[in-house]
Design an enzyme around this catalytic site. Structure first.
Site, PDB file in Angstrom:
ATOM      1  N   GLU A   1       0.855  -1.191   0.000  1.00  0.00           N
ATOM      2  CA  GLU A   1       0.000   0.000   0.000  1.00  0.00           C
ATOM      3  C   GLU A   1       0.889   1.238   0.000  1.00  0.00           C
ATOM      4  O   GLU A   1       1.835   1.304   0.785  1.00  0.00           O
ATOM      5  CB  GLU A   1      -0.909   0.031   1.239  1.00  0.00           C
ATOM      6  CG  GLU A   1      -1.937   1.131   1.108  1.00  0.00           C
ATOM      7  CD  GLU A   1      -2.915   1.194   2.294  1.00  0.00           C
ATOM      8  OE1 GLU A   1      -4.023   1.697   2.094  1.00  0.00           O
ATOM      9  OE2 GLU A   1      -2.564   0.770   3.395  1.00  0.00           O
TER      10      GLU A   1
ATOM     11  N   HIS B   1      -6.886  -1.570  15.215  1.00  0.00           N
ATOM     12  CA  HIS B   1      -6.996  -0.822  13.964  1.00  0.00           C
ATOM     13  C   HIS B   1      -6.840  -1.759  12.754  1.00  0.00           C
ATOM     14  O   HIS B   1      -7.675  -1.780  11.843  1.00  0.00           O
ATOM     15  CB  HIS B   1      -5.902   0.258  13.948  1.00  0.00           C
ATOM     16  CG  HIS B   1      -5.865   1.109  12.718  1.00  0.00           C
ATOM     17  ND1 HIS B   1      -6.377   2.383  12.701  1.00  0.00           N
ATOM     18  CD2 HIS B   1      -5.370   0.887  11.469  1.00  0.00           C
ATOM     19  CE1 HIS B   1      -6.194   2.909  11.482  1.00  0.00           C
ATOM     20  NE2 HIS B   1      -5.579   2.015  10.724  1.00  0.00           N
ATOM     21  N   GLU B   2      -5.775  -2.560  12.778  1.00  0.00           N
ATOM     22  CA  GLU B   2      -5.494  -3.423  11.618  1.00  0.00           C
ATOM     23  C   GLU B   2      -6.542  -4.516  11.451  1.00  0.00           C
ATOM     24  O   GLU B   2      -6.895  -4.892  10.337  1.00  0.00           O
ATOM     25  CB  GLU B   2      -4.090  -4.037  11.723  1.00  0.00           C
ATOM     26  CG  GLU B   2      -2.957  -3.023  11.883  1.00  0.00           C
ATOM     27  CD  GLU B   2      -2.958  -1.910  10.836  1.00  0.00           C
ATOM     28  OE1 GLU B   2      -3.433  -2.140   9.709  1.00  0.00           O
ATOM     29  OE2 GLU B   2      -2.480  -0.802  11.163  1.00  0.00           O
TER      30      GLU B   2
ATOM     31  N   GLU C   1      -9.248   4.543   6.593  1.00  0.00           N
ATOM     32  CA  GLU C   1      -8.391   4.933   7.706  1.00  0.00           C
ATOM     33  C   GLU C   1      -9.157   5.640   8.812  1.00  0.00           C
ATOM     34  O   GLU C   1      -8.920   5.412   9.985  1.00  0.00           O
ATOM     35  CB  GLU C   1      -7.229   5.797   7.208  1.00  0.00           C
ATOM     36  CG  GLU C   1      -6.289   5.058   6.265  1.00  0.00           C
ATOM     37  CD  GLU C   1      -5.770   3.729   6.834  1.00  0.00           C
ATOM     38  OE1 GLU C   1      -5.922   3.467   8.043  1.00  0.00           O
ATOM     39  OE2 GLU C   1      -5.210   2.944   6.057  1.00  0.00           O
TER      40      GLU C   1
END
Length: 845
Positions: free
Chosen positions: A108, A280-281, A303
């Site tokens: 990414e 988060h991931e 995000e």
């Protein structure tokens, strides 16, 4: 060098009649390519034209390719680079001290094309069959589980590892890792195999993340009502890693410091950081991986959403962290500060060239994104929000979606005008300041509320002033934690009537500090709120928000900084860690600003006076029954006192440091940062030598980072230079160089000058190291942001005109703007601040 063969099955009808195929490709040499139409003869490509600027290659064939499916075979060679992007090498040290390399990926946003030729755009999804040929004593991992591992016929020191076919997915989420690792394993309650891979000999340090991950997967499954779609998930610590972590589907990569926790040597803030990053991931496994944004313009959806829900997840796993209050200090205020600049940008940005993609991984996409989603969640209510999310994930699973698609699902679930409200927050940059005044009529209170754009440089009278759709909540002193009234402000101004409220009761706008705006109260309203800080009747998050708003109004020249200093003194009884953390941050900004004056010592005294009572109360040693937040608060307060030169704190820090170094009494992890910082700030070359020795001996990356971040505090110019040279040495991992240089820039006026000069002198090497990545933006921000003299803005601007950093263009503009704002602030308020600090000390007449 890497040699690979790629077979690509094409879906039906990819081509108009053509004899060319155009793909993304970067730093790759193609040896041969051929196309086999289904049921037809193989056609060899006769030429390869590379468009390096556009990161593309055109394969030319001697004849027209028939419409329909077929397979494209490409034989090519690439390089295992050291740029922390694409397919790259990561250096690690074995337990016996030998340097070796692992091969890892980071695709990414646009770097899958550095590993293999492909159509490298998020909306072009495919399934991937991955086979890796590796040395037999190494481990190979990819997105899916291994289905076969057998000796490689041509060379018996190698094995061929074949992975299961992936679901249909975007190229930027493909990953493979080859190296030496240990792991710990567990099963989540819904049957997913979870592993955390660690450096050899450190499996223990993966247990905390494993626990968080196994709790988190079922939490998300339940929240979204959609199960995790793969059979396994691996979390792996990578030595050289530019970002914090990357959500590759089924194989999430992390910096060591974002994944590894050693019960003895990790501090409370590290555990919290690991919990947030894991949360988060894993959220991305649904939001981003299962449903992917249509194009990078909608990156913020990925995000912003993950940056919001990571807090929800940590609050579920660790309610004792009071993490939502911390959100306000970590994300919300940070986003407000950046978004008040003229050089901010809307949440949704049109993106063209790959270098423009890197630039939008910033506090607007993450922190403002998360803040407006928090506001939206509050506006819709949890139940309807979840209903809408579930509909969105089911409708778009294995596909791509845009911001509008999400609004539509949430609108259907809630019946509220979501798109109309949210467009004003995502499509235009900035946010409003809400101006409030009140009048009492009998037992009613009439509020006058108006909005205008908040600018860091103060109010403007623009004719075409943008408006926002602002959800506004109001609470009263009767019950500060409960919203008494909600209105949607959809015009420049309005009046609100609140019944049955006694004249001596106060009113507060934005309880919970959820709405993404700043507030300017009339003098009488503000005065009625201030006692709520002293007697703690206002909620912690609102005490923080009030102070933070005033601080930014002072920076914008709308009130005097002296007013804010007076309010800060009211926090003397404050018990809450996050409130102190935000105060400390703002005082740091002020201290840095006043380092350009000759009364810098007076603001240090102010800081000592403010922090001494809480410092005395906490003491140095943790007491029984204390928790996570007490540990964070103690570290914060002692560090602040030590840095500001509080005598007793400095002496005790030196004593404990000596015992720590001599091996008599190891410092608890939570005290290390404040003690290291204090002894360095008031240290000499011997102190620096000792710290560098501790750095060399540290086995844990967390400890190395802890030292790297504070080295810049050393005061002597020749030692500052040593620290800067150390930053580029072999001793510091490339992704951490930035925080060493940033530590120097943030520590003192001398440090700031030296760090900026160092960046200019070593620009070639630094730019080459981080070319295009967001680390270059971070480096520029850390070293250029703190100046407070107009001519420095011109110098920074002209330096970057002759030294291009395309991915950091906006950062450079923001830095120049900040320098000018600092200079104006200093000119405007320095004398008043000085007078106030002097008369504070004067004996009463």
């Amino acid at each position: 060098k890497l040699a690979k063969e790629l077979g690509i099955m094409k879906q039906p009808d990819p081509f108009k009649w053509t004899n060319q195929i155009v793909m993304n490709c970067a730093d790759i040499d193609i040896i041969t390519a051929s196309f086999v139409p289904e049921g037809g003869e193989e056609i060899n490509a006769t030429g390869f034209n590379y468009q390096n600027e556009d990161e593309k290659v055109t394969l030319c064939f001697p004849s027209i390719l028939q419409k329909g499916s077929g397979s494209l075979k490409i034989d090519f060679v690439g390089e295992l680079n050291d740029k922390m992007k694409g397919f790259y090498r990561s250096k690690y040290t074995t337990p016996s001290g030998e340097n070796r390399y692992a091969a890892v990926t980071q695709f990414e946003a646009t770097d899958a094309r550095r590993a293999f030729p492909c159509w490298d755009e998020p909306a072009i999804k495919a399934t991937f069959d991955i086979t890796l040929i590796i040395p037999k004593d190494r481990i190979a991992l990819s997105n899916m589980n291994v289905v076969d591992r057998k000796p490689y016929p041509e060379d018996h020191s190698l094995v061929e590892v074949k992975f299961a076919t992936t679901p249909i997915m975007s190229t930027y989420l493909v990953a493979f890792v080859i190296g030496e690792y240990d792991f710990v394993e567990s099963q989540s309650s819904d049957g997913v195999t979870v592993r955390v891979y660690t450096p050899v000999g450190k499996a223990e340090q993966g247990k905390f993340a494993l626990e968080v991950a196994t709790k988190t997967l079922p939490f998300y499954k339940d929240y979204f009502s959609v199960p995790y779609p793969l059979p396994k998930i691996d979390l792996i610590a990578i030595a050289d890693f530019a970002a914090g972590a990357m959500e590759n589907w089924g194989l999430v990569t992390y910096r060591e410091t974002a994944l590894l926790i050693d019960p003895k040597n990790s501090c409370a803030s590290s555990r919290q950081w690991v919990a947030l990053v894991v949360g988060h991931e894993l959220a991305h496994q649904w939001f981003g991986n299962l449903v992917t944004m249509e194009w990078w313009t909608h990156l913020w959806l990925n995000e912003g959403f993950a940056s919001w829900i990571e807090y929800l997840c940590v609050d579920h796993c660790f309610p004792e962290y009071d993490i939502w209050t911390q959100f306000v200090s970590a994300d919300y205020t940070r986003a407000l500060d950046l978004d008040a600049l003229d050089n901010s940008h809307p949440i949704e940005v049109d993106v063209g060239h790959p270098s423009e993609v890197d630039e939008i991984f910033d506090a607007i996409s993450y922190s403002k994104g998360a803040s407006v989603i928090r506001m939206l969640h509050n506006y819709i209510g949890d139940e309807d929000f979840r209903k809408g999310m579930n509909a969105y994930l089911l409708k778009f699973q294995h596909k791509n979606a845009s911001t509008e698609d999400l609004w539509e699902c949430l609108e259907q679930a809630s019946g509220k005008p979501i798109a109309a409200v949210m467009n004003s927050w995502t499509k235009q940059m900035g946010f409003p300041i809400i101006v409030v005044d009140q009048e009492q009529h009998g037992s009613d209170r009439v509020l006058k509320i108006s909005q205008k754009k908040f600018c860091a440089s103060g109010p403007r009278n623009d004719e075409n002033c943008p408006n926002w759709m602002v959800p506004i909540s109001i609470c009263t002193s009767e019950d500060p934690s409960c919203t008494k009234m909600k209105v949607l402000l959809d015009q420049p101004e309005t009046t609100v009537n609140i019944t049955n409220i006694a004249p001596d009761h106060w009113l507060k706008i934005n309880p919970g500090t959820v709405g993404f705006y700043r507030i300017q109260y009339s003098t009488t309203m503000l005065e009625s709120l201030l006692p709520g800080i002293r007697d703690l009747t206002l909620l912690p998050v609102d005490r923080l928000g009030l102070q933070n708003d005033l601080f930014s109004l002072a920076r914008a020249g709308m009130i005097s900084t002296v007013e804010v200093l007076k309010v800060m003194e009211a926090f003397v009884n404050e018990p809450n860690y996050t409130v102190w953390s935000d105060l400390s941050c703002n005082l740091g900004v002020l201290s840095s600003l006043l380092s350009h004056t000759d009364f810098h010592e007076d603001i240090q005294e102010f800081i000592r006076d403010l922090f001494t009572p809480i410092g005395m109360k906490l003491g140095w040693d943790s007491k029984t029954g204390e928790g996570h937040l007490d540990a964070l608060l103690r570290g914060l307060v002692l560090g602040k006192l030590g840095k500001a030169g509080h005598k007793a704190t400095l002496e005790e820090a030196r004593r404990r440091f000596k015992e720590h170094v001599e091996g008599k009494q190891t410092l608890p992890a939570d005290l290390r940062s404040p003690v290291y910082l204090t002894v360095l700030k008031h240290g000499d070359s011997t102190t620096l030598d000792t710290m560098l020795k501790l750095h060399k001996q540290a086995d844990m990356q967390e400890e190395k980072n802890r030292i790297e971040r504070v080295l810049g505090a050393i005061p002597a110019p020749d030692l500052i230079q040593r620290v800067l040279n150390f930053a580029l040495s072999e001793e510091v991992r490339p992704q951490d160089t930035v925080s060493v240089i940033g530590g120097v820039a943030g520590s003192s006026k001398q440090g700031r000058k030296a760090a900026w000069k160092f960046v200019k002198d070593n620009w070639e090497e630094l730019h080459n190291r981080y070319q295009g990545g967001f680390l270059i933006s971070r480096l520029i921000k850390l070293t250029a942001d703190g100046f407070a003299i107009d001519k420095m803005a011109a110098e920074v601007k002209s330096f970057f005109e002759s030294h291009h950093a395309p991915a950091a263009e906006r950062t450079v503009q923001q830095c120049c703007e900040n320098i000018l704002l600092n200079a104006a602030w200093l000119k405007r308020d320095a004398e008043d601040i000085h007078q106030y600090l002097l008369q504070r000390k004067a004996p009463p007449v």
